[in-house]
Design a protein around this motif. Structure first.
Motif, short mmCIF file in Angstrom:
data_model
loop_
_atom_site.label_atom_id
_atom_site.label_comp_id
_atom_site.label_asym_id
_atom_site.label_seq_id
_atom_site.Cartn_x
_atom_site.Cartn_y
_atom_site.Cartn_z
N HIS A 85 5.15 -22.38 111.47
CA HIS A 85 4.46 -23.65 111.65
C HIS A 85 5.32 -24.51 112.56
O HIS A 85 6.54 -24.54 112.43
N HIS A 86 4.67 -25.23 113.49
CA HIS A 86 5.39 -26.02 114.48
C HIS A 86 5.03 -27.50 114.33
O HIS A 86 3.87 -27.84 114.06
N PHE A 87 6.03 -28.36 114.52
CA PHE A 87 5.87 -29.81 114.42
C PHE A 87 6.56 -30.47 115.60
O PHE A 87 7.51 -29.92 116.15
N HIS A 88 6.10 -31.69 115.95
CA HIS A 88 6.69 -32.38 117.09
C HIS A 88 6.59 -33.89 116.92
O HIS A 88 5.65 -34.40 116.31
N PRO A 116 3.00 -26.50 105.13
CA PRO A 116 4.29 -27.17 105.30
C PRO A 116 4.12 -28.57 105.88
O PRO A 116 3.16 -28.86 106.58
N ARG A 117 5.10 -29.43 105.58
CA ARG A 117 5.13 -30.79 106.08
C ARG A 117 6.52 -31.04 106.64
O ARG A 117 7.49 -30.43 106.22
N CYS A 118 6.62 -32.01 107.57
CA CYS A 118 7.90 -32.27 108.21
C CYS A 118 8.04 -33.77 108.48
O CYS A 118 7.10 -34.40 108.97
N PRO A 166 1.77 -31.74 113.24
CA PRO A 166 1.72 -30.28 113.42
C PRO A 166 1.21 -29.93 114.81
O PRO A 166 0.41 -30.66 115.39
N ARG A 167 1.72 -28.82 115.35
CA ARG A 167 1.29 -28.34 116.67
C ARG A 167 0.83 -26.90 116.55
O ARG A 167 1.60 -26.06 116.10
#
Length: 93
Positions: free
Chosen positions: A5-8, A73-75, A90-91
């Motif tokens: 999972h990707h985040f930005h 997931p979380r960020c 999320p990306r």
């Protein structure tokens, strides 16, 4: 089963990207302006924190807190104590 999972977020003029690989031992990788600046391994669904510095003058310490589960997931990007946490978007890749 492992998934990525990707985040930005853009913070203080810098690009902060996070990849969270879920599974029994989740792995969190943090990139600032495209360069890896930190990584950590966690256990199960417990939150994983990674402290990094943004290349400002002087350098700004921030913390990334990734929660691999349960569920999606979380960020968060955590700055100074008097600053509200920033939710990282999320990306899809």
């Amino acid at each position: 089963m492992r998934a990525r999972h990707h985040f930005h977020i853009d913070h203080l003029g810098h690009s902060v990207s996070v990849t969270v690989q879920t599974g029994h031992a989740p792995v969190v990788e943090v990139l600032v302006d495209g360069k890896e600046t930190g990584h950590a391994t966690g256990q199960d669904d417990r939150p994983v924190t990674v402290t990094i510095e943004l290349p400002t003058d002087p350098p700004t310490p921030v913390t990334v807190r990734a929660t691999p589960g349960p569920g999606v997931p979380r960020c968060l990007l955590l700055g100074t104590a008097d600053e509200e946490p920033h939710v990282m978007a999320p990306r899809p890749y």
